[in-house]
Scaffold this motif. Structure first.
Motif, PDB file in Angstrom:
ATOM      1  N   ALA A   1      47.723  48.253  49.854  1.00  0.00           N
ATOM      2  CA  ALA A   1      46.643  47.261  49.791  1.00  0.00           C
ATOM      3  C   ALA A   1      46.114  47.113  48.374  1.00  0.00           C
ATOM      4  O   ALA A   1      45.814  45.991  47.919  1.00  0.00           O
ATOM      5  CB  ALA A   1      45.515  47.655  50.747  1.00  0.00           C
ATOM      6  N   LEU A   2      46.015  48.231  47.669  1.00  0.00           N
ATOM      7  CA  LEU A   2      45.503  48.167  46.297  1.00  0.00           C
ATOM      8  C   LEU A   2      46.475  47.421  45.380  1.00  0.00           C
ATOM      9  O   LEU A   2      46.064  46.593  44.556  1.00  0.00           O
ATOM     10  CB  LEU A   2      45.240  49.588  45.769  1.00  0.00           C
ATOM     11  N   ILE A   3      47.767  47.716  45.537  1.00  0.00           N
ATOM     12  CA  ILE A   3      48.759  47.021  44.685  1.00  0.00           C
ATOM     13  C   ILE A   3      48.748  45.516  44.978  1.00  0.00           C
ATOM     14  O   ILE A   3      48.793  44.687  44.061  1.00  0.00           O
ATOM     15  CB  ILE A   3      50.160  47.644  44.873  1.00  0.00           C
TER      16      ILE A   3
ATOM     17  N   ALA B   1      47.529  41.867  42.390  1.00  0.00           N
ATOM     18  CA  ALA B   1      48.422  40.756  42.037  1.00  0.00           C
ATOM     19  C   ALA B   1      47.678  39.667  41.272  1.00  0.00           C
ATOM     20  O   ALA B   1      48.117  39.226  40.205  1.00  0.00           O
ATOM     21  CB  ALA B   1      49.055  40.189  43.309  1.00  0.00           C
ATOM     22  N   GLU B   2      46.549  39.256  41.794  1.00  0.00           N
ATOM     23  CA  GLU B   2      45.830  38.153  41.147  1.00  0.00           C
ATOM     24  C   GLU B   2      45.238  38.568  39.795  1.00  0.00           C
ATOM     25  O   GLU B   2      45.462  37.898  38.787  1.00  0.00           O
ATOM     26  CB  GLU B   2      44.758  37.619  42.098  1.00  0.00           C
ATOM     27  N   PRO B   3      44.485  39.674  39.733  1.00  0.00           N
ATOM     28  CA  PRO B   3      43.928  40.041  38.422  1.00  0.00           C
ATOM     29  C   PRO B   3      44.986  40.385  37.374  1.00  0.00           C
ATOM     30  O   PRO B   3      44.698  40.312  36.178  1.00  0.00           O
ATOM     31  CB  PRO B   3      43.021  41.254  38.727  1.00  0.00           C
ATOM     32  N   LEU B   4      46.203  40.751  37.791  1.00  0.00           N
ATOM     33  CA  LEU B   4      47.252  41.074  36.820  1.00  0.00           C
ATOM     34  C   LEU B   4      48.181  39.886  36.571  1.00  0.00           C
ATOM     35  O   LEU B   4      49.205  40.033  35.889  1.00  0.00           O
ATOM     36  CB  LEU B   4      48.082  42.268  37.313  1.00  0.00           C
ATOM     37  N   ALA B   5      47.842  38.719  37.095  1.00  0.00           N
ATOM     38  CA  ALA B   5      48.732  37.547  36.982  1.00  0.00           C
ATOM     39  C   ALA B   5      49.107  37.292  35.529  1.00  0.00           C
ATOM     40  O   ALA B   5      48.284  37.384  34.627  1.00  0.00           O
ATOM     41  CB  ALA B   5      48.031  36.322  37.579  1.00  0.00           C
ATOM     42  N   GLY B   6      50.398  36.985  35.327  1.00  0.00           N
ATOM     43  CA  GLY B   6      50.879  36.700  33.985  1.00  0.00           C
ATOM     44  C   GLY B   6      51.576  37.875  33.346  1.00  0.00           C
ATOM     45  O   GLY B   6      52.352  37.705  32.405  1.00  0.00           O
TER      46      GLY B   6
ATOM     47  N   LYS C   1      39.104  46.823  38.052  1.00  0.00           N
ATOM     48  CA  LYS C   1      39.004  47.805  36.958  1.00  0.00           C
ATOM     49  C   LYS C   1      40.387  48.144  36.391  1.00  0.00           C
ATOM     50  O   LYS C   1      40.551  48.289  35.173  1.00  0.00           O
ATOM     51  CB  LYS C   1      38.313  49.083  37.458  1.00  0.00           C
ATOM     52  N   ILE C   2      41.368  48.293  37.294  1.00  0.00           N
ATOM     53  CA  ILE C   2      42.729  48.569  36.817  1.00  0.00           C
ATOM     54  C   ILE C   2      43.191  47.429  35.915  1.00  0.00           C
ATOM     55  O   ILE C   2      43.752  47.649  34.836  1.00  0.00           O
ATOM     56  CB  ILE C   2      43.694  48.754  38.011  1.00  0.00           C
TER      57      ILE C   2
END
Lengths: 460, 255
Positions: free
Chosen positions: B125-127, B131-136, B218-219
């Motif tokens: 669930a965390l991974i 997805a969205e905050p790490l987009a790009g 935060k990640i």
């Protein structure tokens, strides 16, 4: 040149030096295995113990396990050695000293007089030749008293640290746990908080809350917020009401550096705390925690076994004539002490070594959830330590520390030790408990909860 | 406590702390219900330590991410608990599944650590929440590790040529929370990295801990800062005081 070898059952065993002999002679524990210095076989362990037994105690004054030039703890140990105190045993071997300690000739007066003549390595070596029962019998002969607002270590008494930790340092939550502990007669050694957030403003807020609560109820005890010693120095400079200065310490200069401390920093803190003059019946102002495995954890063990290093940490502590020292045996994890058997053994060793070296030694009888241990093991260790004469034990509500996430003793357990074995709280604190009706004249918890209700009402 | 009259005086105080206060007593012992509560919590924590992660179910939950399952050098739990050094290394074998992947900005490593429950409950669930905050960013395959410690991410990250490795690992269970997940970020992972070169987000769980969305934010913040400044650890933490881990003053074990 000393030769570290012996023949046993037709087999010859050789050890390279004193350090290797000490490590091989240590009863089995996971931390020494992890460090790769444990005896390879059970027979090699016994052989190493036989080698140790024949060594003159004076060997330890001539051969350092960590070089004098590179370690300030070694320098402290050797430079502060008291030859006059050592004189009565100077011709003994380690094995001879073990035998003497267990004999009737070793009276408490004679044993306590040796403290400054003993080095931690001598005491550690002796402990390796002792069974658990020997560690109990000998430690009982080395009572140590220390005082601040209470007098700890008197015969027939056992102190307790009330540890009211809270996961977010909530003041009301901490106060609730303190009231709970007081209602069981716990807290004569110290009311000591491990802060969840280790910074200066937070620590000052907690120190002021503890002092206010202590004064409001006129409790004869001392408080401590277990923040880093450098924080404590700053906090004292800002005028906060600090009773005891706390620090975790270890047995090597490098491990202490890992904790961010040195003898000079500890000297500075000790001087500052003495300068406050806040004790009433004594001026022992320092509180130290130690624990086997801390040096290995900091990768600063120099190939020395963890039990010998623990005793060296005690030598650091005694420089400061502390009020309290406790091993956190069981807390550091199963990679150092794997199971209940190893934790129990280590708790008795640490108590024995501390007492022989002259420390007011207590213990956090505890375990983590990944160790092979449970409260049954804690029951055994606390009962043994109470009989060995431990200065104090740590207790938390229901044995569950909700901030540090491990299991210690419960407030109930302190009451068990007192009721079952007739042990009592420190006299100043006991008089306060009795005046409030929290214990009866026999030192037992009363049948009524009226005194507890009154205590809670008074705190509202 | 015998002889109690009227309302329980501890009722109001209990609300102020999760600590086990006001238990009452049977003689000097805990009353049996309190004793059984404690033993249940301890048993749950120990089960979390000793239960194996169902990595098949975890891989399925991670879809569509590609997953690779590896073992540390610890053959079993008993060895894992005694030998943290072995839990930091890949087990015997060549692990060819780790070869041939395009260099990634970020690789997630999921290790069982000390709580199978934490990994089973929160890792996938965390991974997904990241997805969205790490987009790009270029995200590599998710590597799943049996009997792993934090530092095994160094070997895995180096092998995959990742710029940054994020190790999700089960934290030591307590009596109150047995399923807490931790996240450790290490820039330029390679064997020998020190713990001071990592950033940690701990207490990811559903009982008053950080939610998946909070932890993911935060990640992502730390990951982008680490990639922009080519560093993790104390140097990066200094700029993010809100993310500094709590510092209980105790002799500590290493993760």
């Amino acid at each position: 040149m000393t030769l570290y070898r012996t023949t046993f059952g037709g087999e010859t065993f050789r050890f390279a030096d004193l350090r290797e002999t000490l490590a091989a002679a240590s009863p089995l524990r996971s931390g020494d295995e992890l460090a790769g210095i444990a005896a390879q076989t059970g027979t090699a362990r016994v052989a190493a113990q036989a080698v140790l037994a024949d060594l003159p105690l004076a060997t330890f004054l001539n051969e350092a396990v960590i070089p004098y030039d590179s370690d300030e703890v070694t320098r402290l140990i050797l430079d502060s050695h008291d030859a006059a105190a050592f004189a009565p045993i100077r011709s003994m071997t380690v094995g001879g000293f073990r035998d003497w300690l267990l004999s009737d000739a070793a009276t408490p007066e004679r044993v306590t007089a040796l403290a400054r003549g003993l080095t931690p390595e001598m005491v550690a070596a002796t402990s390796k030749l002792m069974r658990n029962r020997d560690l109990i019998a000998a430690a009982r002969k080395a009572p140590v008293t220390a005082a601040f607002r209470t007098t700890l270590g008197l015969p027939g008494r056992i102190g307790s640290r009330l540890q009211p930790n809270h996961p977010s340092d909530d003041m009301r939550g901490i106060a609730a746990s303190i009231l709970d502990g007081l209602s069981y007669g716990v807290g004569d050694a110290v009311i000591g908080i491990n802060p969840a957030t280790d910074n200066i403003p937070n620590a000052i807020a907690l120190i002021e809350m503890l002092d206010e609560l202590r004064q409001r109820h006129a409790i004869p005890t001392q408080s401590c917020v277990l923040t880093h010693v450098t924080n404590a120095i700053e906090i004292m400079a800002r005028g906060a009401p600090v009773d005891l200065v706390f620090q975790s310490i270890a047995g090597t200069e490098a491990a202490n550096a890992g904790f961010g401390v040195s003898l000079s920093v500890l000297d500075e803190a000790h001087d500052a705390a003495l300068g406050l003059g806040r004790g009433s019946v004594g001026q022992n102002v320092m509180y130290f925690e130690t624990g086997q495995g801390s040096a290995l954890s900091a990768e600063a063990h120099h190939g020395v076994d963890q039990q010998t290093l623990e005793a060296r940490a005690h030598a650091v502590a005694r420089r400061y004539k502390p009020l309290l020292v406790n091993t956190v045996v069981g807390f550091i994890g199963p990679e150092y002490l794997y199971d209940g058997k190893q934790i129990i053994r280590a708790g008795l060793e640490d108590h024995f070594c501390g007492k022989l070296l002259g420390l007011p030694m207590g213990a956090d009888v505890c375990h983590t959830n990944h160790a092979e241990a449970d409260q049954n093991d804690m029951d055994v260790l606390m009962t043994l330590l109470a009989h060995a004469g431990a200065t104090f034990l740590i207790a938390v509500p229901g044995a569950d520390d909700v901030m540090l996430n491990y299991q210690s003793l419960s407030f109930h357990d302190i009451a068990y030790l007192r009721n079952t074995f007739g042990l009592r709280a420190a006299p100043e604190f006991e008089a306060w408990l009795e005046a409030l009706g929290l214990i009866d004249a026999g030192g037992h918890l009363p049948d009524t909860d009226a005194p507890t209700r009154a205590l809670i009402a008074g705190a509202a | 406590m015998t002889g109690a009259r009227g309302k329980d005086p501890w009722d109001r105080l209990r609300a102020a702390t999760p600590a086990r206060i006001g238990l009452g007593r049977a003689g000097t012992a805990e009353p049996l219900p309190a004793s059984l509560d404690f033993q249940f919590a301890h048993a749950r924590a120990r089960d979390a330590v000793h239960r194996g992660v169902d990595f098949g179910a975890l891989a399925a939950a991670l879809a569509p991410h590609e997953t690779i399952l590896v073992d540390s050098a610890c053959p079993d739990r008993a060895t894992y608990l005694r030998r943290p050094d072995l839990g930091r290394r890949l087990g015997p074998g060549d692990w060819p599944a780790l070869d041939g992947h395009p260099a990634a900005d970020l690789v997630f490593v999921v290790a069982d650590g000390l709580s199978a429950d934490a990994v089973q409950s929160h890792a996938a669930a965390l991974i997904h929440a990241c997805a969205e905050p790490l987009a790009g960013l270029m995200i590599g395959p998710v590597v799943l590790v049996r009997q792993g410690r934090v530092a095994i991410g160094d070997a895995i990250g180096a092998r995959l040529g990742a710029r940054l490795v994020v190790v999700l690992i089960g934290e030591r269970p307590g009596l109150t929370v047995a399923d807490s997940l931790g996240a450790y970020l290490t820039f330029a992972p390679r064997p020998g990295r020190r713990d001071s070169e990592r950033n940690c987000i701990s207490n990811i769980h559903g009982r008053g801990g950080q939610s998946h969305a909070e932890a993911a934010a935060k990640i992502a913040w730390l990951a982008r800062a680490a990639l922009a400044r080519s560093v993790t650890g104390i140097a990066l933490k200094d700029d993010v005081p809100a993310l500094a881990p709590a510092g209980p003053t105790r002799l500590a074990e290493r993760p």
